[in-house]
Enzyme design. Structure first.
Site, mmCIF file in Angstrom:
data_model
loop_
_atom_site.group_PDB
_atom_site.id
_atom_site.type_symbol
_atom_site.label_atom_id
_atom_site.label_comp_id
_atom_site.label_asym_id
_atom_site.label_seq_id
_atom_site.Cartn_x
_atom_site.Cartn_y
_atom_site.Cartn_z
ATOM 1 N N PRO A 238 -0.093 -2.178 19.305
ATOM 2 C CA PRO A 238 -0.683 -0.913 19.939
ATOM 3 C C PRO A 238 -0.898 -0.800 21.235
ATOM 4 O O PRO A 238 -1.191 -1.917 22.086
ATOM 5 C CB PRO A 238 -1.748 -0.560 19.012
ATOM 6 C CG PRO A 238 -1.821 -1.480 17.798
ATOM 7 C CD PRO A 238 -0.809 -2.833 18.441
ATOM 8 N N PRO A 239 -1.182 0.226 22.119
ATOM 9 C CA PRO A 239 -1.439 0.223 23.467
ATOM 10 C C PRO A 239 -2.858 -0.107 23.891
ATOM 11 O O PRO A 239 -3.771 -0.131 22.700
ATOM 12 C CB PRO A 239 -1.514 1.879 23.544
ATOM 13 C CG PRO A 239 -0.586 2.350 22.633
ATOM 14 C CD PRO A 239 -0.830 1.524 21.150
ATOM 15 N N GLY A 240 -2.969 -1.071 24.860
ATOM 16 C CA GLY A 240 -4.311 -1.656 25.260
ATOM 17 C C GLY A 240 -4.872 -2.715 24.492
ATOM 18 O O GLY A 240 -5.766 -3.385 24.628
ATOM 19 N N GLY A 242 -3.464 -5.797 25.048
ATOM 20 C CA GLY A 242 -3.311 -6.927 25.792
ATOM 21 C C GLY A 242 -1.907 -7.413 26.315
ATOM 22 O O GLY A 242 -1.801 -8.688 26.584
ATOM 23 N N LYS A 243 -0.902 -6.712 25.932
ATOM 24 C CA LYS A 243 0.520 -7.152 26.292
ATOM 25 C C LYS A 243 0.668 -7.609 27.513
ATOM 26 O O LYS A 243 1.562 -8.579 27.793
ATOM 27 C CB LYS A 243 1.701 -6.152 25.360
ATOM 28 C CG LYS A 243 1.300 -6.019 24.022
ATOM 29 C CD LYS A 243 2.355 -5.054 23.342
ATOM 30 C CE LYS A 243 2.254 -3.591 23.953
ATOM 31 N NZ LYS A 243 1.094 -2.948 23.700
ATOM 32 N N THR A 244 0.608 -6.533 28.249
ATOM 33 C CA THR A 244 0.927 -6.722 29.858
ATOM 34 C C THR A 244 -0.076 -7.931 30.378
ATOM 35 O O THR A 244 0.318 -8.554 31.358
ATOM 36 C CB THR A 244 0.662 -5.405 30.625
ATOM 37 O OG1 THR A 244 1.426 -4.409 30.020
ATOM 38 C CG2 THR A 244 1.235 -5.402 32.029
ATOM 39 N N GLU A 461 -24.972 16.955 7.632
ATOM 40 C CA GLU A 461 -25.098 15.535 8.015
ATOM 41 C C GLU A 461 -25.990 14.830 7.194
ATOM 42 O O GLU A 461 -25.792 13.634 6.920
ATOM 43 C CB GLU A 461 -25.398 15.411 9.609
ATOM 44 C CG GLU A 461 -24.657 16.280 10.559
ATOM 45 C CD GLU A 461 -23.014 15.601 10.276
ATOM 46 O OE1 GLU A 461 -23.140 14.389 10.053
ATOM 47 O OE2 GLU A 461 -22.162 16.213 10.900
ATOM 48 N N ASP A 535 -13.471 15.831 7.585
ATOM 49 C CA ASP A 535 -13.627 15.201 6.209
ATOM 50 C C ASP A 535 -12.719 15.518 5.173
ATOM 51 O O ASP A 535 -12.154 14.414 4.706
ATOM 52 C CB ASP A 535 -15.136 15.758 5.758
ATOM 53 C CG ASP A 535 -16.244 15.501 6.647
ATOM 54 O OD1 ASP A 535 -15.998 14.580 7.196
ATOM 55 O OD2 ASP A 535 -17.473 16.442 6.459
#
Length: 649
Positions: A238-240, A242-244, A461, A535
């Site tokens: 997924p994006p972000g 740490g691939k790069t 809530e 919900d």
């Protein structure tokens, strides 16, 4: 200091602009003062009968040019002009430049020639007639007629080529560099500071990437037993996640030439440029071998061929992909060049790209788990000035599902929040506020809410908080608030348990907790509202996954209609019959109805405590775990992280 390159670009722009203006002026000058005046045949024969015509030239059997005798051209008061009496109307005189001649069109040449001879004989004229069927040009006439357009065209192309050459990164902005690779080269002369020590978590992915570096550093260690060095490795996640960052660490650790570029760098408006850049990239890489090529977002050119193409709209991208496939594993590719690529859309990549021999290894880079998030927090917290109350263990538990980029954003946002409050150190509450800001959005305390709506929100809530406290498998509560944040009018924050397997009882408890808000509204106000939209969406997906995906329903049995390949995503047919579809709908509705009634029963048994909690919410707007503990007592089930959450106020 003024940038010299920008200054040169401005100079060239003004040079082109001045040259263009000059030629436009010449064009209008020529069109205004060089074109013959249009007349009709009757006017011509009238002039001819007066004996004013010296000669006529018939061109291409269609156009007649008329030349007047000198005695009928005399000077007037206007400079460089003549006065033609024939065109005088009353006291008005029309001035015509000296170079101007008459011209008109004829239909039938024989009829015109016969009539001309009759006028010439009748009025005893010495007018000469000549025929020109081939175009004749002098140097000046050719320049005025066509030269200006050629020059403008050449200037335009020079300007366009310079721009394209500059965009393609070629020296001097030459067009010949458009097919050259745009990869950036990192070698031992570049100071790449990121190493594997800077990559926290991702231990499995890091090991595989480290082995690729070892392949290049000491290939004999692996080839002496007959093995082959892998051709490529594909980072998927997924994006972000740490691939790069992993690729940057490879560049810092490998100590071999490292070519870095994006998949979109191969894309260009001109045909054949993408394939040419691929060839040039691998030629440079072979010269520098052993080396690594890193292609970020490879899905820009690696999309599966032949899918959703319209009239060859993706031919250029497919040609680029074909060239990449050939360079990675074709004839003459026995070189020490390893291709490292990254994508978050592996499902759309071409199968030929993923086969062994091209990308031999597929490395999954998943979102970090609890221990990995702790390591990531430690890396990003090194540069921050922290208070002693900052609890890394709690922060890592409070951020389930966060990627490495999300955690970095939390740390940065917490520093900004602390600075906004004029603090000298970042406190634990600043991190919690940062997490709330990222997940839920910015607080909107100035939003106008009617008192009756605010009371309904408080009970909604409070219903969530009550059920979460009383059910065994519900996520532990952190805090509840009725302060509007983002799109929500109120929210409850939980600390979900990270587990690898989920039982039907756990899923049903989660559904019951989600339906508790609407249940509380119905019990207290005898009506429901639209506030439970999020919900209901989550509840429906949860129940649907139980029945149709995970095989947790008795009537459907151990059957899953989940398609991991994604091939049925755009299919109009369902993988089950209409009868099965009806059963699925019935079972989903049954699960939701049962859990809704279960939530109502629990809330009715604890209606008094529910009202106390709602009134406290109306008074304080934000309540924490300790407040619930005072109202409901200790949780009836073991709570491993209760002590940690009790310290948050």
């Amino acid at each position: 200091m003024i940038d010299k390159k920008a200054k040169n670009k401005n100079n060239f722009f003004w040079i082109y602009a001045v040259i263009f203006a000059i030629f436009i002026g010449i064009f209008f000058f020529k069109s205004s003062f060089s074109d013959p005046k249009k007349i009709d045949q009757d006017t011509f024969f009238d002039i001819l009968s007066r004996g004013e015509v010296k000669k006529i030239i018939v061109k291409h059997k269609e156009i007649v040019h008329v030349f007047l005798k000198k005695q009928f051209l005399y000077s007037s008061n206007k400079k460089d002009s003549i006065n033609i009496p024939l065109l005088d109307k009353g006291n008005e005189k029309k001035f015509i430049p000296k170079s101007l001649q008459y011209e008109f069109e004829i239909g039938d040449l024989q009829f015109f020639q016969k009539k001309f001879e009759e006028y010439k004989k009748k009025y005893s004229l010495d007018t000469i007639i000549d025929f020109k069927n081939q175009q004749e040009y002098t140097i000046s006439k050719f320049f005025f007629d066509y030269g200006i357009f050629f020059i403008l065209l050449i200037i335009f192309w020079i300007f366009l080529f310079r721009r394209i050459g500059s965009a393609s990164g070629g020296p001097g902005g030459q067009i010949f560099n458009i097919g050259k690779s745009r990869a950036r080269l990192f070698d031992e002369n570049d100071n790449v500071k990121i190493t594997f020590k800077d990559v926290a978590g991702l231990e499995g992915a890091k090991e595989e990437v480290q082995e690729i570096v070892e392949f290049l550093k000491s290939p004999q260690r692996y080839t002496k037993l007959g093995g082959k060095i892998p051709k490529g490795a594909l980072l998927i996640g997924p994006p972000g996640t740490g691939k790069t960052l992993l690729a940057k660490a490879v560049a810092g650790e490998a100590k071999v030439p490292f070519f870095s570029l994006s998949g979109s760098d191969f894309v260009e408006m001109f045909v054949g440029v993408g394939a040419s850049r691929v060839r040039d990239l691998f030629e440079k890489a072979k010269e520098k071998s052993p080396c690594i090529i890193f292609i970020d977002e490879i899905d820009a050119i690696g999309r599966a061929r032949g899918k959703s193409s319209i009239a060859g709209s993706n031919d250029e991208r497919e040609n680029t992909l074909n060239q990449l496939l050939t360079e990675m594993d074709g004839f003459g590719t026995n070189t020490n060049v390893i291709v490292l690529a990254a994508t978050n859309r592996s499902d759309i990549l071409d199968k030929a790209l993923l086969r062994p021999g091209r990308f031999d290894r597929t490395i999954l880079v998943d979102p970090p788990e609890l221990n990995e998030r702790k390591e990531i927090f430690r890396v990003h917290l090194q540069k921050l000035i922290l208070s002693t109350d900052v609890d890394i263990d709690f922060l890592s538990r409070q951020t389930p599902g966060f990627s490495g980029a999300d955690i970095a954003n939390v740390c940065n946002e917490s520093a900004l929040i602390a600075a906004r409050k004029n603090r000298s150190k970042i406190e634990n509450q600043d991190f919690l506020d940062a997490i709330d800001r990222i997940i839920g959005g910015l607080e909107k305390r100035n939003k106008v809410i009617k008192p009756n709506e605010k009371r309904r929100i408080a009970y909604h809530e409070a219903g969530h908080a009550t059920i979460s406290w009383l059910l065994e498998h519900a996520a532990p509560l952190v805090k509840v608030t009725i302060v509007p944040r983002g799109r929500s009018l109120g929210s409850a924050w939980y600390l979900p348990e990270e587990r690898q397997l989920t039982t039907p009882e756990q899923m049903k408890d989660e559904i019951c907790a989600l339906l508790a808000g609407r249940s509380a509204e119905e019990i207290i106000f005898s009506s429901i509202s639209t506030g439970a939209l999020n919900d209901l969406e989550r509840v429906t997906k949860q129940a649907q996954s139980m029945v149709a995906i995970f095989g947790l329903n008795e009537r459907i049995g151990n059957i899953s209609y989940y398609d991991s390949t994604g091939q049925n995503e755009f299919s109009f047919s369902k993988p089950y019959s209409e009868k099965t579809a009806q059963i699925i709908d019935e079972e989903i509705s049954k699960i939701i109805t049962e859990q809704y009634q279960r939530a109502k029963d629990i809330l009715k048994d604890n209606e008094k405590k529910l009202s106390i909690l709602a009134n406290e919410l109306l008074e304080k707007e934000v309540i924490f775990r300790e407040d619930l503990k005072k109202i409901f007592g200790d949780r009836p089930y073991p709570d491993e992280i209760g002590d940690m959450l009790s310290n948050i106020s």
